[in-house]
Design a protein around this motif. Structure first.
Motif, short mmCIF file in Angstrom:
data_model
loop_
_atom_site.label_atom_id
_atom_site.label_comp_id
_atom_site.label_asym_id
_atom_site.label_seq_id
_atom_site.Cartn_x
_atom_site.Cartn_y
_atom_site.Cartn_z
N ASN A 1 2.31 1.70 -3.45
CA ASN A 1 1.30 2.22 -4.38
C ASN A 1 1.06 3.71 -4.17
O ASN A 1 0.88 4.46 -5.13
CB ASN A 1 -0.01 1.45 -4.20
CG ASN A 1 0.08 0.04 -4.78
OD1 ASN A 1 0.92 -0.24 -5.63
ND2 ASN A 1 -0.78 -0.84 -4.31
N THR A 2 1.05 4.14 -2.91
CA THR A 2 0.85 5.56 -2.63
C THR A 2 1.99 6.40 -3.21
O THR A 2 1.77 7.46 -3.81
CB THR A 2 0.75 5.79 -1.11
OG1 THR A 2 -0.33 4.99 -0.59
CG2 THR A 2 0.50 7.25 -0.80
N GLY B 1 0.82 -1.21 0.00
CA GLY B 1 0.00 0.00 0.00
C GLY B 1 0.85 1.26 0.00
O GLY B 1 0.55 2.24 -0.70
N GLN C 1 -6.61 8.20 -6.52
CA GLN C 1 -7.13 7.70 -5.25
C GLN C 1 -7.81 6.36 -5.43
O GLN C 1 -7.72 5.47 -4.60
CB GLN C 1 -8.11 8.71 -4.64
CG GLN C 1 -7.46 10.01 -4.19
CD GLN C 1 -6.48 9.80 -3.06
OE1 GLN C 1 -6.62 8.88 -2.27
NE2 GLN C 1 -5.46 10.66 -3.00
N GLY C 2 -8.48 6.19 -6.56
CA GLY C 2 -9.09 4.90 -6.84
C GLY C 2 -8.07 3.85 -7.24
O GLY C 2 -8.31 2.65 -7.10
N GLU D 1 -8.79 12.19 -8.31
CA GLU D 1 -9.69 11.11 -7.91
C GLU D 1 -9.32 9.79 -8.56
O GLU D 1 -9.54 8.72 -7.98
CB GLU D 1 -11.14 11.47 -8.26
CG GLU D 1 -11.72 12.64 -7.47
CD GLU D 1 -11.24 13.98 -8.01
OE1 GLU D 1 -10.60 13.99 -9.09
OE2 GLU D 1 -11.49 15.01 -7.35
N VAL E 1 -5.12 3.44 -5.84
CA VAL E 1 -4.57 2.87 -4.61
C VAL E 1 -5.73 2.32 -3.79
O VAL E 1 -6.43 3.06 -3.11
CB VAL E 1 -3.79 3.94 -3.81
CG1 VAL E 1 -3.20 3.32 -2.56
CG2 VAL E 1 -2.73 4.57 -4.66
N ASP E 2 -5.93 1.03 -3.84
CA ASP E 2 -7.00 0.40 -3.07
C ASP E 2 -6.52 -0.95 -2.56
O ASP E 2 -5.43 -1.42 -2.87
CB ASP E 2 -8.28 0.25 -3.92
CG ASP E 2 -8.01 -0.49 -5.22
OD1 ASP E 2 -6.92 -1.08 -5.36
OD2 ASP E 2 -8.89 -0.48 -6.10
N GLY E 3 -7.36 -1.58 -1.76
CA GLY E 3 -6.99 -2.87 -1.19
C GLY E 3 -7.04 -4.00 -2.18
O GLY E 3 -6.35 -5.02 -2.00
N ASP E 4 -7.84 -3.87 -3.23
CA ASP E 4 -7.92 -4.94 -4.22
C ASP E 4 -6.60 -5.18 -4.93
O ASP E 4 -6.23 -6.32 -5.23
CB ASP E 4 -9.01 -4.62 -5.25
CG ASP E 4 -10.40 -4.59 -4.62
OD1 ASP E 4 -10.56 -5.21 -3.54
OD2 ASP E 4 -11.30 -3.96 -5.19
#
Length: 208
Positions: free
Chosen positions: A48-49, A45, A68-69, A65, A71-74
């Protein structure tokens, strides 16, 4: 007969020893437990950030936006799913248990906490040493005359000094193609004409 029995017993012993010492493949759950202890998803994570921040700088026209989408948990879950078989190929079940025991210990937890900062400082120290070493090498090359004061290769000396006047170059001669000259024999002088003798006229006959 006894020889055959001995050979069979020896083969059975070798097979048994091989089976006993064969490494047992780590299970998927063992690898996932190791990833959990090592905080692999959290590390992914953070990566990715950082990557999203770099992409925002390179592509400012893309809305924030979108990143932001991104970088997610999936995404982290998908990466972990692909990493599991990799660890299963390189580590046995017994070795995974040993790693679990280490990373669950206070020392293992400290390694996980301090290793990122330690690696960053170590990288910086290596870069600093490389810069110092490069400066030292440049100074040595300048003293030897291999480089000039600006650290560049010296200019190649010309054939003649710049202060001396160079003789003017002669203009190149043009190649003139001469036409072949044919030598003619002088024309023969005309011979003088031979005078033709004139016959005297006959006297006229007397008239009666």
């Amino acid at each position: 007969m006894r020889t055959r029995i001995r050979i069979g017993a020896l083969l059975w012993l070798l097979v048994s020893c091989g089976a006993a010492t064969a490494a047992v493949t780590a299970s998927e759950q063992q690898v996932r437990d190791l990833f959990k202890v090592m905080r692999v998803e959290q590390t992914l994570g953070q990566m990715n950030t950082q990557m999203a921040a770099q992409m925002r700088q390179k592509l400012p026209c893309v809305p924030a936006e979108y990143w932001q989408g991104f970088v997610d948990g999936d995404g982290a879950t998908a990466v972990v799913q692909r990493m599991v078989p990799v660890f299963q190929r390189h580590f046995s079940g017994e070795e995974i248990d040993g790693l679990l025991k280490f990373y669950r210990s206070p020392l293992g937890q400290k390694v996980l906490t301090e290793m990122p900062a330690a690696m960053a400082e170590a990288t910086q120290a290596g870069q600093q040493w490389g810069q110092e070493r490069a400066r030292t090498m440049l100074q040595e090359l300048q003293k030897k005359g291999s480089l000039d004061a600006q650290g560049r290769c010296p200019a190649v000396p010309e054939a003649a000094d710049e202060g001396e006047a160079k003789p003017a170059a002669r203009p190149a001669k043009k190649h003139v193609r001469h036409k072949p000259v044919h030598h003619h024999k002088p024309a023969a002088k005309p011979k003088p004409a031979t005078p033709v003798p004139v016959k005297s006229a006959a006297p006229a006959a007397p008239q009666s």
